[in-house]
Design a protein around this motif. Sequence first.
Motif, PDB file in Angstrom:
ATOM      1  N   GLU A 158      -7.180 -18.054 125.956  1.00  0.00           N
ATOM      2  CA  GLU A 158      -7.128 -18.804 126.893  1.00  0.00           C
ATOM      3  C   GLU A 158      -7.390 -17.953 128.563  1.00  0.00           C
ATOM      4  O   GLU A 158      -6.317 -18.387 129.409  1.00  0.00           O
ATOM      5  CB  GLU A 158      -6.022 -19.706 127.280  1.00  0.00           C
ATOM      6  N   HIS A 161      -6.876 -19.219 131.991  1.00  0.00           N
ATOM      7  CA  HIS A 161      -5.673 -19.669 132.397  1.00  0.00           C
ATOM      8  C   HIS A 161      -4.695 -18.777 132.775  1.00  0.00           C
ATOM      9  O   HIS A 161      -3.630 -18.839 132.509  1.00  0.00           O
ATOM     10  CB  HIS A 161      -5.154 -20.941 131.673  1.00  0.00           C
ATOM     11  N   THR A 162      -5.515 -17.487 132.934  1.00  0.00           N
ATOM     12  CA  THR A 162      -4.570 -16.459 133.279  1.00  0.00           C
ATOM     13  C   THR A 162      -4.672 -16.238 134.875  1.00  0.00           C
ATOM     14  O   THR A 162      -5.886 -16.389 135.555  1.00  0.00           O
ATOM     15  CB  THR A 162      -4.989 -15.094 132.438  1.00  0.00           C
ATOM     16  N   CYS A 175      -4.325 -27.087 134.516  1.00  0.00           N
ATOM     17  CA  CYS A 175      -3.135 -26.850 133.645  1.00  0.00           C
ATOM     18  C   CYS A 175      -1.791 -26.959 134.368  1.00  0.00           C
ATOM     19  O   CYS A 175      -0.859 -26.459 133.493  1.00  0.00           O
ATOM     20  CB  CYS A 175      -3.369 -25.481 133.031  1.00  0.00           C
ATOM     21  N   GLY A 176      -1.640 -26.943 135.357  1.00  0.00           N
ATOM     22  CA  GLY A 176      -0.501 -26.692 136.245  1.00  0.00           C
ATOM     23  C   GLY A 176       0.021 -25.414 136.776  1.00  0.00           C
ATOM     24  O   GLY A 176       0.866 -25.463 137.616  1.00  0.00           O
ATOM     25  N   GLN A 177      -0.595 -24.374 136.178  1.00  0.00           N
ATOM     26  CA  GLN A 177      -0.413 -23.156 136.734  1.00  0.00           C
ATOM     27  C   GLN A 177      -1.040 -22.797 138.050  1.00  0.00           C
ATOM     28  O   GLN A 177      -2.074 -23.651 138.526  1.00  0.00           O
ATOM     29  CB  GLN A 177      -0.848 -22.064 135.678  1.00  0.00           C
TER      30      GLN A 177
END
Lengths: 311, 311
Positions: A158, A161-162, A175-177
């Motif tokens: 992923e 999503h970093t 994703c909320g981050q």
Amino acid sequence: MVAVDLGGTRMKCGLVAADGAVLHRETRPTPREAGGRAVLDALLETVVELSQKATADGHRVRAIGVVVPGVIDAENGTVGAENLEWVGTPVRAELEAAIGDGVPIVLAHDVRAGGYAELRQGALTGTTNSMFLPLGTGIAAAMVIDGSLVSGDGWAGELGHTRFVHGDAAEQCACGQWGCLETVASAAALARRYGARTGRTVDGAREVLELLAAGDPDAAHVWDDALRALIDALVLYTTLVAPTRIAIGGGLVGAGETLLQPLRDGIHARLTFQREPEIVAAVLGEDAGCLGAAVMAWDRVTADESGDQTV
Amino acid sequence: MVAVDLGGTRMKCGLVAADGAVLHRETRPTPREAGGRAVLDALLETVVELSQKATADGHRVRAIGVVVPGVIDAENGTVGAENLEWVGTPVRAELEAAIGDGVPIVLAHDVRAGGYAELRQGALTGTTNSMFLPLGTGIAAAMVIDGSLVSGDGWAGELGHTRFVHGDAAEQCACGQWGCLETVASAAALARRYGARTGRTVDGAREVLELLAAGDPDAAHVWDDALRALIDALVLYTTLVAPTRIAIGGGLVGAGETLLQPLRDGIHARLTFQREPEIVAAVLGEDAGCLGAAVMAWDRVTADESGDQTV
């Protein structure tokens, strides 16, 4: 081999021979608005009809390969996929019931399957440490490490999503981050950020790339943000697992050298002691997922015939 | 089994039985100031003398395990290690010439060997996706992915040289990059940054931890910077490869729950969709590298006896 790449909007389907030749291709809509059960029913119907077509054409269906945009529990054959409204959905059991005859079913993650196809017959052929990174609606990575495609129990890869956007510039991701690579460097992000900046509605990343080529400064701004985050991400990945080649795919790679050369230059300028990877375009395009499903299914058949059950 | 963990200042040596029991332990200085040839000669002498001791004590030396802080070319048995002034140094060939008798030589990276020991008989036992992260003079990771210790042709695991400090706060790292995790979160960085901030000289990270416990605000400041970067790094690693357990080692883990609990809390607060890893202390301490060398060497012997040459 019946192969289906089940996406959020379309199912890309194929009949694929052992040598990778695609004998038949078709695309069907994914009835996502109708809910998770309807998506599963459509998948079952598609697989049954393609199997019937294969038989009618004089082929024997040796296995079924299905790739999905979600987390697969390999032990139980269940899938969780937010986009498809699937939660612990028993996809393998339902496919087995619909097909019968003990035909093996192979379930795989869409991006990892695409990476596997690139590894076996595409841009990553011959590598043992490499990455396939499609920049599409979202961003995820297929990681090849020490000769194997990484699974992480279905969770790995992923990279989208970093966090590569910091401070006030960070936007919240789906994703909320905050500040995920995907918020600036996906095809969807390019279009959304250009729209937010200018108040104009554009026809996807393709139009932003056209504006960029025409010298539009707002397009250049969102493009530079994407490049900066991508370079950070590729430098980090290179430092951590030392790929020799990175194949960029997805819609954004349509930009060609406009994308690839700045990535190469940026990475080269940043690395100090690390092994520098080649940056290339993926070659299998939209077929990668479907081909990956087929290659994985063929591999399963070969392994079963040789008595090896570990695949 | 003769095992040597060759560090920049000391060689930790052992004679280790098949069951992991350490039959003999000793530490010798590494003559780093005398240059790369002197270091290699000291290693050869140490291995020969330990082999003689093993024989004198009635043991048979089945293999030699040597771990080094550098990049190993597994094919040619050469090592590059800046700290030891080794550049393409033919360590395996020299050891073979010194030992003779066809005793197998296993060369391994120090942190990866430590991680292997933690995996086989320490804090990572039973995991298939996990990480050993020693926070010492430097920072590097031993990554376990899909059941295997990752090598990346000897290059993998340089998490200490990924960027987790941004903007004006970033300091240049010894590796030439800016804002590396190692510049704020290594034991060496804690002592250096406290000294730079206060003008006082401290006796390593240990003293900074004592000052922290005593409520010193400057110690709290450099500690918070370290925690913030570590949480970023662990969240990123978790997102990318989904470990179920992360074992922190090295000098800083002497801080115990003062280190581990904020890491757990910080990671828990940041993750949204990811699989959350356990954060634990490594258990093998300073012996990890030497034990790892021994375990790897025993594995080689076992593999050779079973006819499997792939280890």
